[in-house]
Scaffold this active site. Structure first.
Site, short mmCIF file in Angstrom:
data_model
loop_
_atom_site.label_atom_id
_atom_site.label_comp_id
_atom_site.label_asym_id
_atom_site.label_seq_id
_atom_site.Cartn_x
_atom_site.Cartn_y
_atom_site.Cartn_z
N ARG A 206 0.80 -1.21 0.00
CA ARG A 206 0.00 0.00 0.00
C ARG A 206 0.84 1.27 0.00
NH1 ARG A 206 -4.28 1.11 4.72
NH2 ARG A 206 -5.19 -0.79 3.87
N HIS B 146 -8.11 -4.11 -7.74
CA HIS B 146 -7.89 -3.37 -6.48
C HIS B 146 -9.21 -3.22 -5.73
CE1 HIS B 146 -5.13 -0.94 -4.09
NE2 HIS B 146 -6.08 -0.03 -3.96
N TYR C 111 -17.63 12.89 -14.50
CA TYR C 111 -17.53 14.05 -15.38
C TYR C 111 -16.22 14.11 -16.16
CZ TYR C 111 -21.43 15.75 -12.56
OH TYR C 111 -22.63 15.88 -11.91
#
Length: 746
Positions: free
Chosen positions: A31, A77, A122
């Site tokens: 991570r 993931h 968007y």
């Protein structure tokens, strides 16, 4: 019937240790820390790989970011979509990444607010051309693939980076018990250092620093860290980088054109405005943000007048705002041994070059295997051409032509299958010529690959050529100039306060306040019930005031911090911690070099500099040694001790004038005797010193107060009372022999 338990019982302590260790290892390895090979964390690697699988190359049409994020979290993931999208946005922000890997279209945030990006439904995105450095060799046997989280797909364990990306874009992360802070660097400098290390494996960190001059942030702010500190940072893997904003002067104004990395323009404006509201920047009149598309950073600071020293103002702003910022450096990463370690520059580049040599070797072996396979098939096809009639007969007459072909022409099963799958049109004479040409070409390529694989020197040369090619294609000039400068120092507090006249008023009960101007009727101010005026002193807002208590301790505070005289002020006990039972008896003001005459009503005194009365200790410091029952008199200022005279008046009507130069100059103590007072009268309290006054030679004037009567003595009158220090002095006229106080009036 007894059921067999299908669980294991272990102590809670052992279970907790094991679970936390597993979690820690996951955070560290999967991570928070980047891998030295491709410089990516797992989430970044999966985003780049998922985009390549979606066909989002630099030449392709972009797709909605939500599509990419969906593929990433659905296939590779299994974590939150918002965190994944934020990691993706970071790689697309040119003000966050030195070499952005993603080309974002839409609102991907701004330097003013990096997290103001639009929602992923968007925005659209695709890969930047430089992403090919990470992905270009992916399908060439260069990496190991591992099952994804549910075992339905495979994902690369790392990407075959052609450049040391871990240093190009840097990385930040917090793991368990460790963290990483790797600054970005210039691609050309890093490439040059790699080539130097290939040519000279014994090169030291200092040698490599001839190429890597320092970090290179996305902004054009100056890096002011000294070179020796930069080299030490690269030698140890830890340190700090200090960056400073860039400014110019236009029409007498300060124009800031570049800010340190990750510093928000709005935060800078807020920090400067806060100081202006607190009246700590009297030399600045206005502040404007003129940033636009052509000038992403343009902050204008308008000085109050053209007499303001702009360089000093900027030094102060550098020291008190984020215009100058320090960045921690901690070169901690996952090495080739799959362990986290803080590495020096040489170790990082050495490990990456080992990674690169292995990657290129795997790429060459992969290509060699494909070439040899193709040559093997072409050799079988060539046999078929040479024996075409026989091959056609066997295919037409035999029920199982494959084993017959293998036995007749000593072909492998793969060659036989290839011959049988060949179309009739490929049996033309022209095709035979093409096959021979392809075979010659492949044999030449095989020879070259074998030479590279057998010669470490030629393999290094190939890697250097590829490094130079990528540097020429993707490299650019340094953005962050390296300029050695001293760390900025904030201006003295007094320099940041407008110089205005004030009168400080101290009440008998220890309440203090400051009234604007020097023409203040202190007695006419309102006081708390049972309280009255004790003393006043005329000063300026840029100076400090000192208060002396009944134990002879002195306390100081800036005059501009005192409350306004519109109210009752504030108690000094809120600022200072005097001894129990002590009261505040006297007040003084001035600059550090101002000479003061300090005296007690027992008739002792000395000269001291005002600086001796100041200090930051709330408990004050001992300045005057007082006898039992002695009291501090109001301090008097002496502009020129060599020429000034001190006038001492006692409550029994004795007056003495002598030169201030006769008194010693001390930092603290009791001082010398000012005027002779009989011990008997001093002991029973019949006579004390009522006050002192300092007058200039030849033009002094004092006023004595005794009840309702007062007497003004000019210089000609005072001369009659002149004498030596510690004498009895002259006797005042009858009616003025009970002096209460003395004041300088001229």
């Amino acid at each position: 019937m007894t059921l067999q338990a299908n669980y294991e019982q272990i102590p809670l302590k052992e279970y907790a240790e094991r679970a936390y260790l597993d979690y820690s290892m996951y955070v560290v390895l999967d991570r928070a820390l980047p891998f030295v090979g491709d410089g990516l964390k797992p989430v970044q690697r999966r985003i780049i790989y998922a985009m390549s699988e979606l066909g989002l190359a630099a030449s392709a049409k972009p797709k909605k970011s939500a599509r990419t994020v969906g593929d990433v979290i659905g296939k590779f993931h299994p974590h939150g979509d918002s965190a994944c999208y934020e990691a993706m946005v970071l790689m697309a922000q040119p003000f966050s990444y030195r070499y952005p890997l993603i080309d974002g279209q839409g609102n991907f945030g701004s330097p003013d607010d990096p997290k103001s990006f639009a929602a992923m439904r968007y925005t659209e995105s695709k890969l930047n051309p430089i992403a090919d450095v990470l992905l270009g060799e992916l399908g060439q046997g260069t990496v190991d693939f591992a099952p994804n989280f549910d075992g339905t797909l495979e994902e690369p364990s790392w990407l075959p980076a052609r450049l040391p990306h871990v240093l190009l874009n840097g990385s930040m992360g917090i793991a368990v018990g460790m963290a990483t802070d790797i600054p970005p660097h210039n691609l050309r400098e890093i490439t040059s250092a790699c080539i130097r290390l290939l040519d000279d494996p014994d090169a030291t960190v200092a040698d490599l620093c001839e190429h890597v001059r320092g970090p290179d942030y996305p902004t054009q702010a100056e890096i002011i860290t000294p070179r020796n500190e930069l080299i030490a940072m690269y030698q140890t893997g830890v340190g700090s980088i200090r960056a400073r904003a860039v400014y110019t002067q236009e029409d007498g104004n300060i124009v800031i054109t570049a800010l340190p990395h990750q510093v928000s323009p709005s935060k800078i404006l807020e920090q400067i405005a806060a100081q202006m509201r607190a009246k700590k920047l009297p030399m600045i009149e206005d502040l404007r943000d003129e940033s636009d598309h052509e000038n992403p950073i343009r902050l204008v600071v308008v000085p109050r007048s053209n007499r303001v020293e702009l360089a000093e103002v900027m030094q102060h702003l550098f020291a008190t705002t984020d215009l100058e910022k320090s960045f921690r450096v901690n070169l901690n990463m996952i090495g080739l041994d799959e362990r986290p370690q803080v590495k020096d520059l040489r170790r990082i580049l050495s490990e990456w070059l080992s990674f690169r040599v292995d990657t290129v070797t795997r790429r060459l072996n992969h290509r060699l295997a494909k070439v040899e396979r193709r040559l093997h098939l072409l050799e079988g096809l060539r046999v078929a051409y040479l024996n075409l009639d026989e091959v056609i007969r066997i295919v037409r007459t035999e029920e199982e032509p494959k084993p017959v072909l293998m036995a007749r022409f000593r072909l492998s099963e793969e060659q036989a299958d290839y011959i049988l799958e060949t179309r009739l049109r490929q049996l033309a004479r022209l095709e035979e010529m093409k096959i021979n040409a392809e075979r010659d070409q492949l044999e030449e390529e095989r020879a070259k690959i074998n030479v590279l694989l057998k010669s470490p020197a030629k393999l290094k040369s190939l890697i250097k050529e590829e490094l130079r090619a990528d540097a020429a294609k993707y490299g650019d000039d340094r953005r962050s100039p390296l300029v050695e400068r001293e760390a900025a120092q904030a201006l003295d507090e007094s320099a940041l306060v407008a110089s205005e006249p004030v009168t400080v008023v101290l009440s008998q009960k220890g309440w203090i306040r400051a009234a604007k101007g020097h023409d203040v009727d202190a007695e006419g101010l309102s006081y708390r019930e049972g309280d009255n005026l004790l003393a006043t002193v005329k000063t300026r807002t840029t100076q400090q005031i000192a208060v002396i208590d009944s134990t002879g301790r002195s306390y100081s505070t800036p005059a501009h911090t005192l409350p306004s005289a519109r109210g009752n002020g504030e108690p000094l006990t809120g600022r200072f911690t005097p001894p129990a039972g002590a009261r505040f008896d006297a007040i003084a003001a001035g600059d550090n070099d101002t000479r003061l005459v300090l005296a007690t009503d027992f008739g002792y005194g000395f000269v001291t500099r005002f600086e001796a009365l100041t200090g930051r200790n709330k408990a004050g410091k001992q300045i005057i040694t007082l006898g039992d029952g002695a009291r501090v008199l109001a301090p008097q200022t002496s502009a020129d001790p060599a020429r000034d005279r001190i006038v001492v008046a006692t409550t029994d009507g004795h007056l003495l004038m002598f030169s201030v130069a006769e008194l010693p100059e001390l930092d603290k103590g009791k001082g010398n005797k000012l005027i002779e007072i009989p011990k008997a009268k001093l002991g029973n309290g019949e006579e004390r010193v009522a006050g002192i006054a300092v007058v200039a030679e030849g033009k002094g004037e004092v006023t004595l107060f005794a009840g309702q009567r007062k007497l003004t003595l000019r210089w000609a009158d005072l001369v009659e009372y002149g004498g030596n220090r510690a004498t009895r002095g002259g006797v005042l006229p009858r009616g003025l022999r009970r002096v209460e106080r003395i004041e300088t009036t001229g």
